[in-house]
Design a protein around this motif. Structure first.
Motif, short mmCIF file in Angstrom:
data_model
loop_
_atom_site.label_atom_id
_atom_site.label_comp_id
_atom_site.label_asym_id
_atom_site.label_seq_id
_atom_site.Cartn_x
_atom_site.Cartn_y
_atom_site.Cartn_z
N GLU A 7 0.84 -1.19 0.09
CA GLU A 7 0.06 0.09 0.00
C GLU A 7 0.81 1.54 0.01
O GLU A 7 0.44 2.27 -0.52
CB GLU A 7 -1.02 -0.02 1.37
CG GLU A 7 -2.11 -0.69 1.06
CD GLU A 7 -1.85 -2.41 1.69
OE1 GLU A 7 -0.72 -2.69 1.71
OE2 GLU A 7 -2.85 -3.07 1.97
N TYR A 8 1.88 1.20 0.65
CA TYR A 8 2.88 2.52 0.67
C TYR A 8 3.22 2.73 -0.82
O TYR A 8 3.30 3.86 -1.11
CB TYR A 8 4.00 2.05 1.61
CG TYR A 8 3.73 2.27 3.22
CD1 TYR A 8 3.63 3.36 4.04
CD2 TYR A 8 3.23 1.00 3.66
CE1 TYR A 8 3.25 3.20 5.31
CE2 TYR A 8 2.89 0.88 4.94
CZ TYR A 8 2.69 2.19 5.66
OH TYR A 8 2.30 1.99 7.13
N LYS A 29 0.57 4.23 -3.01
CA LYS A 29 0.30 5.49 -2.56
C LYS A 29 1.40 6.48 -3.00
O LYS A 29 1.36 7.34 -3.97
CB LYS A 29 0.26 5.80 -1.13
CG LYS A 29 -0.07 7.06 -0.70
CD LYS A 29 -0.54 7.09 0.80
CE LYS A 29 -0.69 8.64 1.09
NZ LYS A 29 -0.55 8.73 2.83
N LYS A 68 1.45 6.87 -6.88
CA LYS A 68 0.31 7.26 -7.29
C LYS A 68 -0.38 6.13 -8.19
O LYS A 68 -1.04 6.54 -9.22
CB LYS A 68 0.53 8.42 -7.98
CG LYS A 68 0.78 9.67 -7.04
CD LYS A 68 0.51 11.17 -8.11
CE LYS A 68 0.53 12.43 -7.34
NZ LYS A 68 1.90 12.70 -6.66
N GLU A 88 -5.78 5.90 -5.49
CA GLU A 88 -5.96 6.49 -4.17
C GLU A 88 -6.27 5.47 -3.25
O GLU A 88 -6.66 4.33 -3.25
CB GLU A 88 -7.40 6.98 -4.34
CG GLU A 88 -7.29 8.10 -5.44
CD GLU A 88 -6.99 9.55 -5.16
OE1 GLU A 88 -6.94 9.84 -3.99
OE2 GLU A 88 -6.62 10.33 -6.22
N GLU A 89 -5.87 6.04 -1.70
CA GLU A 89 -5.84 5.13 -0.65
C GLU A 89 -7.38 4.69 -0.53
O GLU A 89 -7.54 3.33 -0.10
CB GLU A 89 -5.54 6.04 0.67
CG GLU A 89 -4.28 5.48 1.16
CD GLU A 89 -3.66 6.24 2.23
OE1 GLU A 89 -4.01 7.57 2.26
OE2 GLU A 89 -3.51 5.60 3.29
N VAL A 144 -7.97 1.72 -2.97
CA VAL A 144 -7.16 0.52 -2.53
C VAL A 144 -8.17 -0.30 -1.41
O VAL A 144 -8.36 -1.33 -1.62
CB VAL A 144 -5.83 0.77 -2.03
CG1 VAL A 144 -5.20 -0.46 -1.26
CG2 VAL A 144 -5.03 1.45 -3.03
#
Ligand code: UDP
Length: 235
Positions: free
Chosen positions: A134-135, A138, A141, A144-145, A148
């Motif tokens: 996830e890092y 983000k 790009k 978007e969080e 996800v």
């Protein structure tokens, strides 16, 4: 509806424009690849079998409230889908250890996971679809969080639905790969395909493999494995 020019040719499918707004035709091919394209071959009538299987599974998911790109099956090899922009992530869902998981973590093939494992890869053939988290998603790009989160929740729900369905046809759903897309309205929906190319499916009693591992590992009876899935799903 008219089939217009080809937009894109991938390893297992071709995508065509149509004269309808926001609708594409996906054509399933018999070409098979493995190990990031290193191994190439054909599986006779795979396109027909995968279109049949994918169509059934998309219909099932739609019935259960999952939004997908599927509109309808048009012919043996063709499916009408909604136009989406693919989120460049491969979402892997694992219920039993197999494939890269066994190699990476030394877990014996077939080990049942205590809880579902969800994994992201960056969809990039040149890089060999590397593992990401996830890092990275983000920071790079890629999504978007919030998207996800939506994707994770959808993937887990899809897993529950497919496990239950496969159980009914005596198949263990070992693992699978999903891809999601964004519609012109900005909605995240399930895209790509769900087939023995993208799932590991084992007979629940004998643990016989009914998926692309038969091709990857030169096990023989590849077409028979795919056909067995067609017969159980349509039977
Ligand atoms: N998978 C896929 N496309 C890929 C990578 C994986 O459809 O590019 C599917 C694969 O068929 C399996 C699951 O995702 O059902 C997990 O694959 P894994 O990470 O173990 O990689 P593999 O062993 O297939 O290289």
């Amino acid at each position: 509806m008219e089939k217009l020019e080809m937009l894109y040719e991938g390893k297992a499918k071709k995508v065509y424009k149509t004269d309808a707004d926001n609708q594409y035709i996906v054509e399933y091919k018999d070409d098979a690849t493995a190990f990031n394209g290193l191994k190439k071959g054909t599986i006779t009538d795979k396109g027909i079998m995968n279109n049949t299987i994918s169509s059934k599974l998309f219909e099932l998911l739609e019935q259960k409230g999952i939004r997908t790109h599927y509109i309808k099956k048009l012919s043996d090899r063709e499916m009408l889908v909604k136009k989406v922009t693919i989120v460049p992530l491969e979402v892997l869902v694992r219920n039993y250890a197999a494939g890269s998981m066994t190699k990476r973590y030394g877990i014996p093939e077939g080990t049942k996971m205590d809880s579902t494992v969800l994994e992201f890869c960056y969809k990039n053939d040149e890089l060999g679809d590397p593992f990401i988290n996830e890092y990275y998603i983000k920071a790079m790009k890629l999504a978007e969080e919030a998207d996800v989160k939506i994707i994770e929740n959808m993937a887990l729900k899809i897993n529950e639905i497919l496990i239950e369905f496969m159980k009914g046809i005596n198949i263990d759903l070992v693992d699978f790969k999903l891809e999601f897309g964004r519609t012109s309205e900005g909605e995240i929906i399930l895209a790509d395909e769900i087939s023995p190319d993208t799932c590991r499916l084992w007979d629940a009693a004998t643990h016989e493999k009914l998926d692309k591992d038969r091709f990857r590992r030169d096990m023989g009876k590849v077409e028979e494995g795919y056909m067995e899935v067609v017969n159980r799903i349509c039977g």
